[in-house]
Every structure is written in structure tokens, then in C-alpha cells.
Motif scaffolding. Structure first.
Motif, PDB file in Angstrom:
ATOM      1  N   LEU A  36      -0.406   8.067  -7.786  1.00  0.00           N
ATOM      2  CA  LEU A  36       0.514   9.381  -7.236  1.00  0.00           C
ATOM      3  C   LEU A  36       0.414  10.364  -7.908  1.00  0.00           C
ATOM      4  CD1 LEU A  36       4.710   8.998  -6.604  1.00  0.00           C
ATOM      5  CD2 LEU A  36       3.993  10.404  -8.409  1.00  0.00           C
ATOM      6  N   ASN A  37      -0.226  10.698  -8.900  1.00  0.00           N
ATOM      7  CA  ASN A  37       0.056  11.728  -9.363  1.00  0.00           C
ATOM      8  C   ASN A  37      -1.555  12.267  -9.685  1.00  0.00           C
ATOM      9  OD1 ASN A  37       2.189  11.407 -11.278  1.00  0.00           O
ATOM     10  ND2 ASN A  37       1.419  11.074 -12.637  1.00  0.00           N
ATOM     11  N   ALA A  38      -2.487  12.222  -8.770  1.00  0.00           N
ATOM     12  CA  ALA A  38      -3.496  11.823  -8.935  1.00  0.00           C
ATOM     13  C   ALA A  38      -3.574  13.036  -6.774  1.00  0.00           C
ATOM     14  CB  ALA A  38      -5.020  10.883  -8.862  1.00  0.00           C
ATOM     15  N   ALA A  39      -2.481  12.364  -6.086  1.00  0.00           N
ATOM     16  CA  ALA A  39      -1.937  12.689  -4.991  1.00  0.00           C
ATOM     17  C   ALA A  39      -1.345  14.096  -4.852  1.00  0.00           C
ATOM     18  CB  ALA A  39      -1.829  11.224  -4.520  1.00  0.00           C
ATOM     19  N   ARG A  40      -0.395  13.797  -6.072  1.00  0.00           N
ATOM     20  CA  ARG A  40      -0.122  14.964  -5.977  1.00  0.00           C
ATOM     21  C   ARG A  40      -0.942  16.084  -5.847  1.00  0.00           C
ATOM     22  NH1 ARG A  40       3.492  13.578  -9.526  1.00  0.00           N
ATOM     23  NH2 ARG A  40       5.799  13.267  -7.885  1.00  0.00           N
ATOM     24  N   LEU A  41      -2.060  16.388  -7.245  1.00  0.00           N
ATOM     25  CA  LEU A  41      -3.186  17.397  -7.726  1.00  0.00           C
ATOM     26  C   LEU A  41      -3.558  17.512  -6.395  1.00  0.00           C
ATOM     27  CD1 LEU A  41      -3.980  15.972 -11.132  1.00  0.00           C
ATOM     28  CD2 LEU A  41      -2.254  18.018 -10.346  1.00  0.00           C
ATOM     29  N   MET A  42      -3.512  16.847  -5.322  1.00  0.00           N
ATOM     30  CA  MET A  42      -4.399  17.140  -4.518  1.00  0.00           C
ATOM     31  C   MET A  42      -3.567  17.841  -2.980  1.00  0.00           C
ATOM     32  SD  MET A  42      -7.669  16.123  -4.704  1.00  0.00           S
ATOM     33  CE  MET A  42      -8.487  15.561  -3.211  1.00  0.00           C
ATOM     34  N   GLY A  43      -1.978  17.810  -3.376  1.00  0.00           N
ATOM     35  CA  GLY A  43      -1.683  19.251  -2.524  1.00  0.00           C
ATOM     36  C   GLY A  43      -0.474  17.635  -1.940  1.00  0.00           C
ATOM     37  N   ILE A  44      -1.307  16.289  -2.028  1.00  0.00           N
ATOM     38  CA  ILE A  44       0.177  15.760  -1.011  1.00  0.00           C
ATOM     39  C   ILE A  44       1.212  15.193  -1.992  1.00  0.00           C
ATOM     40  CG2 ILE A  44       0.658  12.847  -1.145  1.00  0.00           C
ATOM     41  CD1 ILE A  44      -2.901  13.044  -0.778  1.00  0.00           C
ATOM     42  N   ASN A  45       2.531  15.702  -0.839  1.00  0.00           N
ATOM     43  CA  ASN A  45       4.146  15.212  -1.813  1.00  0.00           C
ATOM     44  C   ASN A  45       3.956  13.644  -1.417  1.00  0.00           C
ATOM     45  OD1 ASN A  45       6.790  15.734  -1.535  1.00  0.00           O
ATOM     46  ND2 ASN A  45       6.866  17.471  -0.288  1.00  0.00           N
ATOM     47  N   PRO A  46       4.289  13.852  -2.552  1.00  0.00           N
ATOM     48  CA  PRO A  46       4.114  11.665  -2.890  1.00  0.00           C
ATOM     49  C   PRO A  46       6.026  11.213  -1.960  1.00  0.00           C
ATOM     50  CG  PRO A  46       3.993  12.700  -4.849  1.00  0.00           C
ATOM     51  CD  PRO A  46       3.670  13.945  -4.084  1.00  0.00           C
ATOM     52  N   ASP A  47       6.741  12.597  -2.545  1.00  0.00           N
ATOM     53  CA  ASP A  47       8.346  12.567  -1.747  1.00  0.00           C
ATOM     54  C   ASP A  47       8.008  11.678  -0.437  1.00  0.00           C
ATOM     55  OD1 ASP A  47       9.113  12.023  -4.417  1.00  0.00           O
ATOM     56  OD2 ASP A  47      10.060  14.501  -4.063  1.00  0.00           O
ATOM     57  N   LYS A  48       7.459  12.881   0.559  1.00  0.00           N
ATOM     58  CA  LYS A  48       7.955  12.985   1.972  1.00  0.00           C
ATOM     59  C   LYS A  48       6.716  11.170   2.550  1.00  0.00           C
ATOM     60  CE  LYS A  48       5.274  15.478   5.782  1.00  0.00           C
ATOM     61  NZ  LYS A  48       4.274  16.864   6.418  1.00  0.00           N
ATOM     62  N   ILE A  49       5.885  11.389   1.480  1.00  0.00           N
ATOM     63  CA  ILE A  49       4.775   9.483   2.041  1.00  0.00           C
ATOM     64  C   ILE A  49       5.448   8.479   1.183  1.00  0.00           C
ATOM     65  CG2 ILE A  49       3.111   8.342   1.388  1.00  0.00           C
ATOM     66  CD1 ILE A  49       2.460  11.391   3.157  1.00  0.00           C
ATOM     67  N   ILE A  50       6.638   8.333   0.554  1.00  0.00           N
ATOM     68  CA  ILE A  50       7.061   7.573   0.410  1.00  0.00           C
ATOM     69  C   ILE A  50       8.117   6.842   1.326  1.00  0.00           C
ATOM     70  CG2 ILE A  50       9.174   6.392  -1.026  1.00  0.00           C
ATOM     71  CD1 ILE A  50       6.851   7.531  -3.582  1.00  0.00           C
ATOM     72  N   SER A  51       9.140   8.423   1.547  1.00  0.00           N
ATOM     73  CA  SER A  51       9.940   8.370   2.547  1.00  0.00           C
ATOM     74  C   SER A  51       9.213   7.518   4.128  1.00  0.00           C
ATOM     75  CB  SER A  51      10.638   9.526   3.098  1.00  0.00           C
ATOM     76  OG  SER A  51      11.625   9.956   1.573  1.00  0.00           O
ATOM     77  N   PHE A  52       8.706   8.046   4.468  1.00  0.00           N
ATOM     78  CA  PHE A  52       7.500   7.603   5.456  1.00  0.00           C
ATOM     79  C   PHE A  52       7.121   6.133   5.253  1.00  0.00           C
ATOM     80  CE2 PHE A  52       3.557   6.896   7.945  1.00  0.00           C
ATOM     81  CZ  PHE A  52       4.299   7.141   9.106  1.00  0.00           C
ATOM     82  N   THR A  53       6.820   6.014   4.485  1.00  0.00           N
ATOM     83  CA  THR A  53       6.678   4.617   3.865  1.00  0.00           C
ATOM     84  C   THR A  53       7.700   3.589   4.212  1.00  0.00           C
ATOM     85  OG1 THR A  53       4.843   4.649   2.175  1.00  0.00           O
ATOM     86  CG2 THR A  53       5.811   3.000   2.552  1.00  0.00           C
ATOM     87  N   PHE A  54       8.898   3.891   3.984  1.00  0.00           N
ATOM     88  CA  PHE A  54       9.984   3.374   4.410  1.00  0.00           C
ATOM     89  C   PHE A  54      10.169   3.690   5.450  1.00  0.00           C
ATOM     90  CE2 PHE A  54      10.775   3.563  -0.523  1.00  0.00           C
ATOM     91  CZ  PHE A  54      11.681   2.510  -0.675  1.00  0.00           C
ATOM     92  N   ALA A  55      10.537   4.746   5.792  1.00  0.00           N
ATOM     93  CA  ALA A  55      10.887   5.105   7.815  1.00  0.00           C
ATOM     94  C   ALA A  55      10.038   3.209   9.102  1.00  0.00           C
ATOM     95  CB  ALA A  55      10.682   5.749   8.603  1.00  0.00           C
ATOM     96  N   LEU A  56       8.253   3.500   7.993  1.00  0.00           N
ATOM     97  CA  LEU A  56       7.767   2.544   8.756  1.00  0.00           C
ATOM     98  C   LEU A  56       8.036   1.466   8.779  1.00  0.00           C
ATOM     99  CD1 LEU A  56       5.495   3.132  10.397  1.00  0.00           C
ATOM    100  CD2 LEU A  56       3.518   3.229   8.604  1.00  0.00           C
ATOM    101  N   GLY A  57       8.502   1.224   7.575  1.00  0.00           N
ATOM    102  CA  GLY A  57       8.423  -0.748   7.361  1.00  0.00           C
ATOM    103  C   GLY A  57       9.698  -0.978   7.489  1.00  0.00           C
ATOM    104  N   SER A  58      10.117  -0.114   7.885  1.00  0.00           N
ATOM    105  CA  SER A  58      12.207  -0.444   7.977  1.00  0.00           C
ATOM    106  C   SER A  58      11.886  -0.513   9.196  1.00  0.00           C
ATOM    107  CB  SER A  58      13.264   0.958   7.733  1.00  0.00           C
ATOM    108  OG  SER A  58      13.075   0.399   6.218  1.00  0.00           O
ATOM    109  N   SER A  59      10.826   0.399  10.374  1.00  0.00           N
ATOM    110  CA  SER A  59      10.917   0.176  11.813  1.00  0.00           C
ATOM    111  C   SER A  59      10.240  -0.951  12.334  1.00  0.00           C
ATOM    112  CB  SER A  59      10.384   1.360  12.523  1.00  0.00           C
ATOM    113  OG  SER A  59       8.888   1.496  12.046  1.00  0.00           O
ATOM    114  N   LEU A  60       9.564  -1.858  11.556  1.00  0.00           N
ATOM    115  CA  LEU A  60       8.895  -2.774  12.173  1.00  0.00           C
ATOM    116  C   LEU A  60       9.768  -3.678  11.534  1.00  0.00           C
ATOM    117  CD1 LEU A  60       5.443  -2.280  10.866  1.00  0.00           C
ATOM    118  CD2 LEU A  60       6.251  -2.457  12.655  1.00  0.00           C
ATOM    119  N   ALA A  61      10.612  -4.183  10.664  1.00  0.00           N
ATOM    120  CA  ALA A  61      11.787  -5.174   9.541  1.00  0.00           C
ATOM    121  C   ALA A  61      13.145  -5.111  11.467  1.00  0.00           C
ATOM    122  CB  ALA A  61      12.485  -4.458   9.092  1.00  0.00           C
ATOM    123  N   ALA A  62      13.095  -3.340  11.781  1.00  0.00           N
ATOM    124  CA  ALA A  62      14.034  -3.659  13.263  1.00  0.00           C
ATOM    125  C   ALA A  62      13.709  -4.392  14.484  1.00  0.00           C
ATOM    126  CB  ALA A  62      14.558  -2.352  13.656  1.00  0.00           C
ATOM    127  N   ALA A  63      12.089  -4.141  14.093  1.00  0.00           N
ATOM    128  CA  ALA A  63      11.651  -5.184  15.572  1.00  0.00           C
ATOM    129  C   ALA A  63      11.661  -5.902  15.562  1.00  0.00           C
ATOM    130  CB  ALA A  63       9.548  -4.497  15.615  1.00  0.00           C
TER     131      ALA A  63
END
Length: 293
Positions: free
Chosen positions: A176-203
Motif C-alpha cells: 500500500l505504501n509503495a503504491a501511494r509513492l507511485m501516485g496511486i490513491n489507496p482510498d480510491k482503490i479500496i472504495s472501488f474494490t468494495f464497490a466491485l465486490g458488493s456489486s457481484l454479491a448483489a448479482a
């Protein structure tokens, strides 16, 4: 005898496809932030109820119902992550686990408060068409559930391996920390992961409601736990493992019911969990790694 085995294998693939869709949510969240999201089963339940609302209020069309449920649960997944998990991200594992259990109880009890504890009939979204192939009865609904599950799982695989968000997800899961140093926003990615997993559960919730023609506020508990077993079986954190684990669990459960006893259904899943934890704790596709406490 052969016809019966083939029929039960088809039933197992149908149930296993649903387990796999739910298990993917568990394994993705764990792969990113090393958290078991025990509210995931209740998000699956919410997906089934959102599908019921869409079919009743908007249109009795499977595509409309599926999209409405997946979008609603994607938003709910992000909300749960922001409220219940993000404030505890740097806390101990036990704090996050307790918060996950609390979120699960709040979601299920909220549905009971609004709708009541009773079972609800699910509208028919498919005609009752059955094909007879060599003496084996195959329903159109079973085929459709398997096909839809495969399409959604392939869609997830494509996102993870062929998009910028997928590359960022894999980077955050590695460090996570290395990804942040590479310009990736971990909060955005974590939220996207929850959204993606939850949408599959809904299906999965919509597919189960359509298949069993009934839903209830407590349906997420047992299905969620079994999907967790599937994720552990395949190797928690491994997307191919979650897919494979769901199929294996579905086949084992259905074959056990058919050839042992219907009362043994739930024991099979948790027996598999105990066995895999003793024999190969990392799961079939998992890898050994040290975990911070």
C-alpha cells in the motif's frame, strides 16, 4: 444412476456459481486490506431485496433488476467501508473484525425493522422452460445462472488484469505504501474494490432470489459464511481461488445432499473448512505470507 449424477452436477454448478460470486467479494477485500468483510453476506441479501424492489416498482425485467441491485449495493459497499472500516484501518485486526460483525448486524436488523422478518416471494423473471437432453432435465434458468456468473467473473478478471484500476488494485494489494509513492490513491482503490465486490454479491442475490423464488432478511448469514468457506478453500486473496472454491463447494454440497442426507448440507461446507485449515491453511491457490496482528 448416470442421469442422476449429471443432474446433480448441474445443480452443483448452479449453486457453486453463486457461491463463487459472493466469495470474490471476500477475497478481493482481503487481498487489498487484509480484512474479512463479514458484512458482505448481508450486502448480498440487500442485493436480493433491491432486485425485488426494482421488479415491483420499476420493471419486471431481469437486466433492469440486475443493474439496479448491483448499482445500489456498490454504493452500499462504499458506504460501509467509509463508515465501519476506514476509521479502523490502522487499528488492530480484532477491532476491524468486531466492526465488520457490527456492520453485519446493523444491516440485517435494519431490513427486519423496515420490512419485517417474514420471507418475501420473488417475482418470476424467467419463463419455466425445461429442456430434456437424453433423459436429463435442464432448466433455462439454471443455464442462465451459470452463464451470467461466468460472464461476471470474466468481467472481473478483465478489470483486474487489463485496466488501470485493476493494475492499481494489484499494486495496493502488494504494498500500500509503495503504491501511494507511485501516485496511486489507496482510498480510491479500496472504495472501488468494495464497490466491485458488493456489486457481484448483489448479482448473486438476484440470481438466488430468482432461483429459489423467495428471500428473507437472514438469508445473508448462511450463504455469506459458505461463500467465506469457498474463499478460504480456494485461498483467501486469490481471485481464481475464489471462483474455483465456490464451484467445488457447490458441487460437494449438492452431491452430499443427494447421496448422503439433506440434513448434512451445512455440515459439508464447514467440514471442508475444518479440513482445509488443518491440511492446507493457505487454501488451494493461496500463498504463505506473514500477517501483521
Amino acid at each position: 444412476m448416470l442421469e442422476m449424477i449429471i443432474k446433480q452436477l448441474l445443480n452443483g454448478l448452479t449453486v457453486g456459481s453463486v457461491y463463487a460470486l459472493i466469495a470474490l467479494g471476500y477475497t478481493m477485500v482481503y487481498g487489498i486490506i487484509k480484512l474479512i468483510n463479514f458484512a458482505h453476506g448481508d450486502i448480498y441479501m440487500i442485493g436480493a431485496f433491491l432486485g425485488l424492489i426494482a421488479a415491483t416498482v420499476i420493471m419486471k425485467n431481469f437486466v433492469v433488476v440486475l443493474v439496479f441491485a448491483m448499482m445500489g449495493c456498490a454504493i452500499l459497499g462504499v458506504l460501509v467501508e467509509k463508515v465501519a472500516y476506514k476509521p479502523l484501518r490502522n487499528s488492530s485486526r480484532i477491532s476491524a473484525l468486531i466492526s465488520a460483525i457490527g456492520a453485519s448486524i446493523i444491516i440485517s436488523n435494519t431490513v427486519v425493522l423496515i420490512n419485517g422478518p417474514q420471507r418475501e416471494a420473488y417475482p418470476k423473471l424467467f419463463p419455466n422452460i425445461t429442456y430434456n437432453l437424453g433423459g436429463i432435465s435442464i432448466s433455462l434458468l439454471q443455464v442462465f445462472i451459470i452463464v451470467i456468473s461466468i460472464v461476471l467473473m470474466y468481467g472481473l478478471y478483465y478489470i483486474v488484469h487489463n485496466t488501470k484500476m485493476g493494475i492499481a488494485m494489484r499494486a495496493v494489494s502488494q504494498n500500500l505504501n509503495a503504491a501511494r509513492l507511485m501516485g496511486i490513491n489507496p482510498d480510491k482503490i479500496i472504495s472501488f474494490t468494495f464497490a466491485l465486490g458488493s456489486s457481484l454479491a448483489a448479482a448473486a442475490g438476484v440470481l438466488v432470489g430468482t432461483y429459489y423464488t423467495a428471500i428473507d432478511p437472514m438469508m445473508g448469514l448462511l450463504f455469506g459464511l459458505k461463500a467465506f468457506v469457498a474463499a478460504v478453500l480456494g485461498g483467501i486473496g486469490s481471485i481464481p481461488g475464489a471462483m474455483f472454491g465456490g464451484i467445488v463447494l457447490g458441487l460437494a454440497e449438492v452431491l452430499g445432499v443427494a447421496f448422503i442426507s439433506p440434513s448434512f448440507r451445512d455440515a459439508i461446507a464447514f467440514g471442508i473448512l475444518i479440513f482445509i485449515l488443518i491440511v492446507k491453511p493457505t487454501g488451494l491457490f493461496g500463498s504463505t505470507a506473514k500477517e501483521k496482528v
